[in-house]
Scaffold this active site. Structure first.
Site: not given
Ligand code: 4NP
Length: 154
Positions: A7, A13, A123
């Site tokens: 991800c 995720r 997300d």
């Molecule tokens: P992930 O979610 O891609 O599912 O781990 C996110 C975690 C952090 C961020 C964006 C999406 N961020 O912008 O820090």
């Protein structure tokens, strides 16, 4: 099988996807390698988001010891399957490809869900209520992975 879940941050995720699939293969007694990574470097070394840890724990899945890392080019050789959560992750991983054999390994996670109308795991980072839905989507997709790669279990 060696499967890498990918991800953006590797804290919401993909750690859940890793934990859910690992939990299932342990129950099945399969000797698979499951790992996860982010396309971005924001959270390297951090544990999963507390909301992902909590929703996993509700389903007897412990992801608290995972630590975030960033995907690297070598992962495209080391893993058999690279499962991306959304189209943006897919494009970012595709940009690391050096040869056709690597490209073929990259897929969308929801390709493995029975309901093919949903292509992306959304997300949930800015949406506290999104984690339950993400869990259910990943639960369904991981069932699909087992059905494809261990046909006798389906
Ligand atoms: P992930 O979610 O891609 O599912 O781990 C996110 C975690 C952090 C961020 C964006 C999406 N961020 O912008 O820090």
């Amino acid at each position: 099988m060696k499967i890498l879940m990918v991800c953006l941050g590797n804290i919401c995720r993909s750690p859940l996807a890793e934990g859910i699939l690992r939990h299932k293969i342990e129950i099945e007694g399969l000797d698979w390698t499951i790992d996860s990574a982010g396309t971005a470097a924001y959270h390297i070394g951090n544990p999963p988001d507390a909301r992902s840890i909590a929703i996993a724990k509700q389903h007897q899945v412990d992801i608290s010891r995972q630590r975030a890392r960033q995907i690297k080019t070598a992962d495209l050789d080391d893993f058999d399957l690279i499962l991306t959560m959304d189209h943006s992750n897919y494009r970012n991983v595709l940009s690391l490809v050096k040869e056709e054999s690597q490209r073929k390994k990259i897929k969308l996670m929801m390709d493995f869900a029975l309901d093919h109308s949903i292509e992306e795991v959304p997300d949930p980072y800015w949406d506290d209520d999104g984690f339950q839905k993400v869990y259910q989507m990943l639960d369904t997709a991981t069932e699909g992975i087992l059905a494809v790669y261990t046909p006798s279990s389906s």
